[in-house]
Each structure stands twice: as C-alpha cells, then as structure tokens.
Motif scaffolding. Structure first.
Motif, PDB file in Angstrom:
ATOM      1  N   PRO A 126      75.445  17.860  42.997  1.00  0.00           N
ATOM      2  CA  PRO A 126      76.493  17.179  42.168  1.00  0.00           C
ATOM      3  C   PRO A 126      77.916  17.325  42.597  1.00  0.00           C
ATOM      4  N   SER A 127      78.684  16.505  42.264  1.00  0.00           N
ATOM      5  CA  SER A 127      80.139  16.789  42.974  1.00  0.00           C
ATOM      6  C   SER A 127      80.972  17.875  42.594  1.00  0.00           C
ATOM      7  N   TRP A 128      80.492  18.590  41.349  1.00  0.00           N
ATOM      8  CA  TRP A 128      81.370  19.599  41.116  1.00  0.00           C
ATOM      9  C   TRP A 128      80.700  20.995  41.327  1.00  0.00           C
ATOM     10  N   VAL A 129      79.505  20.826  41.780  1.00  0.00           N
ATOM     11  CA  VAL A 129      78.725  22.471  42.299  1.00  0.00           C
ATOM     12  C   VAL A 129      79.081  22.680  43.625  1.00  0.00           C
ATOM     13  N   THR A 130      79.581  24.181  43.616  1.00  0.00           N
ATOM     14  CA  THR A 130      79.540  24.654  45.116  1.00  0.00           C
ATOM     15  C   THR A 130      78.496  25.280  45.457  1.00  0.00           C
ATOM     16  N   LEU A 131      78.075  24.839  46.666  1.00  0.00           N
ATOM     17  CA  LEU A 131      76.839  25.524  47.401  1.00  0.00           C
ATOM     18  C   LEU A 131      77.142  26.207  48.564  1.00  0.00           C
ATOM     19  N   VAL A 132      76.664  27.508  48.333  1.00  0.00           N
ATOM     20  CA  VAL A 132      76.808  28.413  49.310  1.00  0.00           C
ATOM     21  C   VAL A 132      75.539  28.661  50.127  1.00  0.00           C
ATOM     22  N   LEU A 133      75.631  28.812  51.631  1.00  0.00           N
ATOM     23  CA  LEU A 133      74.583  28.874  52.283  1.00  0.00           C
ATOM     24  C   LEU A 133      75.055  30.111  53.245  1.00  0.00           C
ATOM     25  N   THR A 134      74.011  31.313  53.386  1.00  0.00           N
ATOM     26  CA  THR A 134      74.483  32.419  54.105  1.00  0.00           C
ATOM     27  C   THR A 134      73.301  32.573  55.321  1.00  0.00           C
ATOM     28  N   GLY A 135      73.610  33.343  56.109  1.00  0.00           N
ATOM     29  CA  GLY A 135      72.638  33.919  56.865  1.00  0.00           C
ATOM     30  C   GLY A 135      72.949  33.504  58.437  1.00  0.00           C
ATOM     31  N   ARG A 187      86.049  19.558  38.708  1.00  0.00           N
ATOM     32  CA  ARG A 187      86.643  20.040  40.012  1.00  0.00           C
ATOM     33  C   ARG A 187      85.903  19.658  41.175  1.00  0.00           C
ATOM     34  N   LYS A 188      86.324  19.936  42.293  1.00  0.00           N
ATOM     35  CA  LYS A 188      85.635  19.373  43.648  1.00  0.00           C
ATOM     36  C   LYS A 188      84.577  20.728  44.085  1.00  0.00           C
ATOM     37  N   GLY A 189      83.233  20.316  43.966  1.00  0.00           N
ATOM     38  CA  GLY A 189      82.453  21.466  44.358  1.00  0.00           C
ATOM     39  C   GLY A 189      82.516  21.178  46.108  1.00  0.00           C
ATOM     40  N   LEU A 190      82.260  22.287  46.594  1.00  0.00           N
ATOM     41  CA  LEU A 190      82.188  22.513  48.244  1.00  0.00           C
ATOM     42  C   LEU A 190      80.844  22.991  48.851  1.00  0.00           C
ATOM     43  N   VAL A 191      80.584  22.914  49.799  1.00  0.00           N
ATOM     44  CA  VAL A 191      79.636  23.368  50.873  1.00  0.00           C
ATOM     45  C   VAL A 191      80.260  24.377  51.643  1.00  0.00           C
ATOM     46  N   MET A 192      79.757  25.610  51.521  1.00  0.00           N
ATOM     47  CA  MET A 192      80.374  26.892  52.019  1.00  0.00           C
ATOM     48  C   MET A 192      79.476  27.550  52.929  1.00  0.00           C
ATOM     49  N   GLY A 200      72.668  20.393  37.933  1.00  0.00           N
ATOM     50  CA  GLY A 200      74.378  20.436  37.600  1.00  0.00           C
ATOM     51  C   GLY A 200      74.601  21.798  36.533  1.00  0.00           C
ATOM     52  N   GLU A 201      73.581  22.506  35.964  1.00  0.00           N
ATOM     53  CA  GLU A 201      73.962  23.614  35.143  1.00  0.00           C
ATOM     54  C   GLU A 201      74.828  24.744  35.605  1.00  0.00           C
ATOM     55  N   TYR A 202      74.917  24.644  37.108  1.00  0.00           N
ATOM     56  CA  TYR A 202      75.471  25.854  37.622  1.00  0.00           C
ATOM     57  C   TYR A 202      76.743  25.635  38.473  1.00  0.00           C
ATOM     58  N   ASP A 203      77.757  26.179  38.336  1.00  0.00           N
ATOM     59  CA  ASP A 203      79.022  25.796  39.027  1.00  0.00           C
ATOM     60  C   ASP A 203      78.876  26.272  40.479  1.00  0.00           C
ATOM     61  N   LEU A 204      78.331  27.269  40.432  1.00  0.00           N
ATOM     62  CA  LEU A 204      78.119  27.927  42.039  1.00  0.00           C
ATOM     63  C   LEU A 204      76.867  28.341  42.156  1.00  0.00           C
ATOM     64  N   TYR A 236      74.115  30.970  40.006  1.00  0.00           N
ATOM     65  CA  TYR A 236      72.918  31.053  40.384  1.00  0.00           C
ATOM     66  C   TYR A 236      72.514  31.591  41.762  1.00  0.00           C
ATOM     67  N   MET A 237      71.692  32.656  42.130  1.00  0.00           N
ATOM     68  CA  MET A 237      71.703  32.848  43.795  1.00  0.00           C
ATOM     69  C   MET A 237      70.181  33.180  43.791  1.00  0.00           C
ATOM     70  N   ILE A 238      69.787  32.409  44.957  1.00  0.00           N
ATOM     71  CA  ILE A 238      68.378  32.734  45.455  1.00  0.00           C
ATOM     72  C   ILE A 238      68.314  33.347  46.793  1.00  0.00           C
ATOM     73  N   GLN A 239      67.616  34.294  46.788  1.00  0.00           N
ATOM     74  CA  GLN A 239      67.710  35.263  48.013  1.00  0.00           C
ATOM     75  C   GLN A 239      66.387  34.752  48.741  1.00  0.00           C
ATOM     76  N   PHE A 240      66.442  34.165  49.700  1.00  0.00           N
ATOM     77  CA  PHE A 240      65.340  33.986  50.899  1.00  0.00           C
ATOM     78  C   PHE A 240      65.248  35.172  51.714  1.00  0.00           C
ATOM     79  N   MET A 241      63.894  35.538  52.016  1.00  0.00           N
ATOM     80  CA  MET A 241      63.383  36.398  52.672  1.00  0.00           C
ATOM     81  C   MET A 241      63.919  37.992  52.358  1.00  0.00           C
TER      82      MET A 241
END
Length: 175
Positions: A130-139, A4-9, A98-102, A37-42
């Motif tokens: 990696p191309s299949w990983v979706t990365l979400v950036l919040t804030g 699948r196509k991972g996105l940057v959101m 690359g172990e996590y999808d999101l 996997y979620m990392i909460q900054f601050m």
C-alpha cells in the motif's frame, strides 16, 4: 498514517550494520506511534538481542523464519526452503493488510541470492505494498531488479572488522 508516502528502502553491502540500521529505523517509527513488523529470513536463534528486546517494545512484532544455523549457498535443506516460503507468505499477508506502517524483511536479499526466495516474489511484494507502507529489505547481494524499485539504497561497506583481529561475535554487537 495513510496520508504519508511509504518508501522502499534497501540496506545491502558487505559491511556490518544492515539489520542494525533497520532496527534503528524501527525504533524511530515506534517512537512516533507507528506499528512495525519484522520478518527475519534465514535466522532462527532466540538469542538475538532484537528478539529479546521485542518483548519490551510496543507496536513491534518480530518473527524468525529460518534455522539456527547457516544455510549453505546452493545447498539449502528442504526445511530452509519451507521456512523461507512461510516467511514469504507471511510477508504477503502483513504487507497487503496495510495494518503496519513499517515492514522489515531482514536478510531477504540473501534469501534471494541463495535461491530460497524468488526475485519475482520480492518484486511482487513491492508491487502489492500500500502507498503508505514503508518496506525495508536488508541483506547482502541485493539484485539489480530489486534495487531499481528502491526509493533509498544504503550500501554498507566494510572498511575494517574486529573479526580480522580474532574478536569473536559478541552479545549486543553481532546478535
């Protein structure tokens, strides 16, 4: 899920609901058997509902890399910088594995704006994804160069907030 196509959101803006939107996406991914996997900054409080709920969710890991107090802009403590750096190193490790999808980097945009994380480091995280990983950036305060790399941007706008009527933060709503 490597086909699948991972996105940057990006979820940004001055309105309430950016972390909540990312958590909704996480819940949807978990429902499809994906690993999140979620990392909460601050953020460092064990009282956040998502921290408590994570114990009951399969394929969902969440780590906090912040103190349980607000960071003053342009006045971070040494501990704030150290925790943000730990979060950044963990993000590099998790994303590149690359172990996590999101992978969700909660409040990373604020961490950049407050000088806890360098903009270049976030751009590097996007590049190593990696191309299949979706990365979400919040804030709030997402920087333009980071926005340029996004496949999807939601700008959450505040129209009205219950704080304006004296209603304080509530369990299950704000945290």
């Amino acid at each position: 899920m490597k086909n699948r196509k991972g996105l940057v959101m990006i979820y940004t803006g001055d309105g309430k609901g950016k972390t909540t939107a990312a958590l909704g996406l996480a819940l949807r991914a978990i429902g499809h058997g994906q690993k999140v996997y979620m990392i909460q900054f601050m953020k460092g409080s064990p009282n956040y509902g998502e921290i408590k709920a994570s114990k009951y969710l399969p394929n969902f890991e969440i780590v906090q890399k912040g103190r349980d107090v607000f960071v003053k802009k342009n006045e971070p403590l040494k501990e704030d910088l150290e925790l943000a750096n730990e979060g950044l190193e963990l993000a590099r490790e998790i994303i590149s594995s690359g172990e996590y999808d999101l992978v969700i980097l909660d409040e990373i945009n604020v961490a950049v704006d407050y000088g806890l994380v360098k903009e270049e480091d976030v751009l590097d995280l996007i590049e190593i994804k990696p191309s299949w990983v979706t990365l979400v950036l919040t804030g709030r305060y997402a920087h333009d160069r980071i926005l340029e790399k996004a496949d999807m941007i939601s700008d959450v706008k505040e129209v009205r907030h219950h704080y304006q009527n004296g209603i304080e933060a509530q369990e299950g709503i704000e945290y």
